[in-house]
Motif scaffolding. Structure first.
Motif, PDB file in Angstrom:
ATOM      1  N   VAL A  85     -43.142  92.445 127.954  1.00 46.84           N
ATOM      2  CA  VAL A  85     -43.615  92.106 129.303  1.00 46.84           C
ATOM      3  C   VAL A  85     -44.629  90.965 129.250  1.00 46.84           C
ATOM      4  O   VAL A  85     -44.636  90.085 130.117  1.00 46.84           O
ATOM      5  N   GLY A  86     -45.453  90.948 128.213  1.00 42.37           N
ATOM      6  CA  GLY A  86     -46.455  89.888 128.069  1.00 42.37           C
ATOM      7  C   GLY A  86     -45.940  88.630 127.401  1.00 42.37           C
ATOM      8  O   GLY A  86     -46.716  87.728 127.089  1.00 42.37           O
ATOM      9  N   ASP A  87     -44.637  88.558 127.165  1.00 41.25           N
ATOM     10  CA  ASP A  87     -43.990  87.390 126.543  1.00 41.25           C
ATOM     11  C   ASP A  87     -44.475  87.094 125.117  1.00 41.25           C
ATOM     12  O   ASP A  87     -44.373  85.966 124.649  1.00 41.25           O
ATOM     13  N   GLN A  88     -44.983  88.122 124.415  1.00 46.75           N
ATOM     14  CA  GLN A  88     -45.326  87.929 123.013  1.00 46.75           C
ATOM     15  C   GLN A  88     -44.151  88.284 122.099  1.00 46.75           C
ATOM     16  O   GLN A  88     -44.154  87.937 120.927  1.00 46.75           O
ATOM     17  N   LEU A  89     -43.179  88.996 122.635  1.00 42.54           N
ATOM     18  CA  LEU A  89     -41.936  89.329 121.931  1.00 42.54           C
ATOM     19  C   LEU A  89     -40.769  88.998 122.847  1.00 42.54           C
ATOM     20  O   LEU A  89     -40.872  89.180 124.060  1.00 42.54           O
ATOM     21  N   THR A  90     -39.680  88.534 122.245  1.00 42.15           N
ATOM     22  CA  THR A  90     -38.474  88.342 123.050  1.00 42.15           C
ATOM     23  C   THR A  90     -37.721  89.669 123.122  1.00 42.15           C
ATOM     24  O   THR A  90     -37.976  90.589 122.335  1.00 42.15           O
ATOM     25  N   VAL A  91     -36.796  89.740 124.035  1.00 46.85           N
ATOM     26  CA  VAL A  91     -35.982  90.951 124.155  1.00 46.85           C
ATOM     27  C   VAL A  91     -35.207  91.175 122.866  1.00 46.85           C
ATOM     28  O   VAL A  91     -35.071  92.310 122.408  1.00 46.85           O
ATOM     29  N   TRP A  92     -34.722  90.097 122.244  1.00 44.93           N
ATOM     30  CA  TRP A  92     -33.956  90.252 121.006  1.00 44.93           C
ATOM     31  C   TRP A  92     -34.814  90.794 119.875  1.00 44.93           C
ATOM     32  O   TRP A  92     -34.352  91.586 119.057  1.00 44.93           O
ATOM     33  N   GLN A  93     -36.062  90.366 119.807  1.00 37.74           N
ATOM     34  CA  GLN A  93     -36.968  90.912 118.796  1.00 37.74           C
ATOM     35  C   GLN A  93     -37.200  92.403 119.036  1.00 37.74           C
ATOM     36  O   GLN A  93     -37.238  93.194 118.093  1.00 37.74           O
ATOM     37  N   ALA A  94     -37.327  92.772 120.307  1.00 38.60           N
ATOM     38  CA  ALA A  94     -37.491  94.190 120.655  1.00 38.60           C
ATOM     39  C   ALA A  94     -36.254  94.984 120.258  1.00 38.60           C
ATOM     40  O   ALA A  94     -36.358  96.102 119.735  1.00 38.60           O
ATOM     41  N   VAL A  95     -35.078  94.402 120.484  1.00 41.41           N
ATOM     42  CA  VAL A  95     -33.834  95.079 120.107  1.00 41.41           C
ATOM     43  C   VAL A  95     -33.802  95.318 118.596  1.00 41.41           C
ATOM     44  O   VAL A  95     -33.413  96.400 118.146  1.00 41.41           O
ATOM     45  N   VAL A  96     -34.250  94.352 117.817  1.00 41.62           N
ATOM     46  CA  VAL A  96     -34.277  94.516 116.351  1.00 41.62           C
ATOM     47  C   VAL A  96     -35.200  95.676 115.968  1.00 41.62           C
ATOM     48  O   VAL A  96     -34.861  96.504 115.122  1.00 41.62           O
ATOM     49  N   ILE A  97     -36.356  95.748 116.588  1.00 40.45           N
ATOM     50  CA  ILE A  97     -37.293  96.828 116.303  1.00 40.45           C
ATOM     51  C   ILE A  97     -36.684  98.178 116.680  1.00 40.45           C
ATOM     52  O   ILE A  97     -36.750  99.143 115.907  1.00 40.45           O
ATOM     53  N   PHE A  98     -36.062  98.260 117.854  1.00 40.01           N
ATOM     54  CA  PHE A  98     -35.455  99.515 118.280  1.00 40.01           C
ATOM     55  C   PHE A  98     -34.247  99.865 117.415  1.00 40.01           C
ATOM     56  O   PHE A  98     -33.992 101.032 117.142  1.00 40.01           O
ATOM     57  N   PHE A  99     -33.507  98.860 116.962  1.00 35.79           N
ATOM     58  CA  PHE A  99     -32.364  99.099 116.083  1.00 35.79           C
ATOM     59  C   PHE A  99     -32.825  99.750 114.783  1.00 35.79           C
ATOM     60  O   PHE A  99     -32.194 100.670 114.274  1.00 35.79           O
ATOM     61  N   ARG A 100     -33.952  99.291 114.266  1.00 33.78           N
ATOM     62  CA  ARG A 100     -34.526  99.893 113.053  1.00 33.78           C
ATOM     63  C   ARG A 100     -34.822 101.371 113.292  1.00 33.78           C
ATOM     64  O   ARG A 100     -34.522 102.223 112.454  1.00 33.78           O
ATOM     65  N   ASP A 101     -35.405 101.687 114.432  1.00 30.93           N
ATOM     66  CA  ASP A 101     -35.711 103.084 114.743  1.00 30.93           C
ATOM     67  C   ASP A 101     -34.434 103.909 114.917  1.00 30.93           C
ATOM     68  O   ASP A 101     -34.371 105.057 114.473  1.00 30.93           O
ATOM     69  N   ILE A 102     -33.436 103.328 115.542  1.00 29.55           N
ATOM     70  CA  ILE A 102     -32.167 104.047 115.731  1.00 29.55           C
ATOM     71  C   ILE A 102     -31.512 104.306 114.385  1.00 29.55           C
ATOM     72  O   ILE A 102     -31.006 105.400 114.126  1.00 29.55           O
ATOM     73  N   MET A 103     -31.537 103.315 113.497  1.00 32.55           N
ATOM     74  CA  MET A 103     -30.960 103.503 112.163  1.00 32.55           C
ATOM     75  C   MET A 103     -31.728 104.558 111.369  1.00 32.55           C
ATOM     76  O   MET A 103     -31.134 105.357 110.645  1.00 32.55           O
ATOM     77  N   SER A 104     -33.041 104.580 111.517  1.00 33.54           N
ATOM     78  CA  SER A 104     -33.847 105.617 110.855  1.00 33.54           C
ATOM     79  C   SER A 104     -33.472 106.996 111.381  1.00 33.54           C
ATOM     80  O   SER A 104     -33.371 107.958 110.610  1.00 33.54           O
ATOM     81  N   LEU A 105     -33.271 107.092 112.686  1.00 36.44           N
ATOM     82  CA  LEU A 105     -32.879 108.370 113.298  1.00 36.44           C
ATOM     83  C   LEU A 105     -31.515 108.820 112.792  1.00 36.44           C
ATOM     84  O   LEU A 105     -31.331 110.001 112.442  1.00 36.44           O
TER      85      LEU A 105
END
Length: 111
Positions: A85-105
């Motif tokens: 929301v603050g434009d410090q991360l792009t949506v794609w960067q957020a997707v990469v972070i969430f993908f890591r969590d999904i893979m861990s799960l």
């Protein structure tokens, strides 16, 4: 010495884990970089402390085994959302972070 299963939610380790939810809300409410860094530091400390206290006091609960990773993921979710929301991360960067969590799960369920 074996850990004993504690049937209650209200244990010190569980309260420490739950504090990360409050810290996550605080992170969303704050804009100042030093405050946000401090909140990340405190959240990291609570992540260490909940497990350390549980092992040291031999207080283990099923709730704690659930609360800890949920509180961790909630904190990370709030941080990532705030930075997108603050434009410090792009949506794609957020997707990469969430993908890591999904893979861990997935790995956790597989193991």
């Amino acid at each position: 010495m074996a850990h004993t299963e504690t049937p209650t939610v209200l244990t010190v380790p569980n309260l420490v884990s739950t504090s990360r939810v409050v810290l996550a809300v605080g992170f969303l409410a704050m804009d100042a970089v030093p405050v946000r860094l401090a909140l990340i530091g405190v959240a990291s400390l609570t992540d260490f402390l909940d497990g350390w206290i549980a092992r040291r006091t031999k207080v283990v609960s099923r709730y704690g085994a659930l609360i800890d990773p949920v509180a961790d993921r909630f904190f990370v979710l709030c941080v990532v959302i705030a930075y997108v929301v603050g434009d410090q991360l792009t949506v794609w960067q957020a997707v990469v972070i969430f993908f890591r969590d999904i893979m861990s799960l997935i790995g956790w369920f597989t193991a």
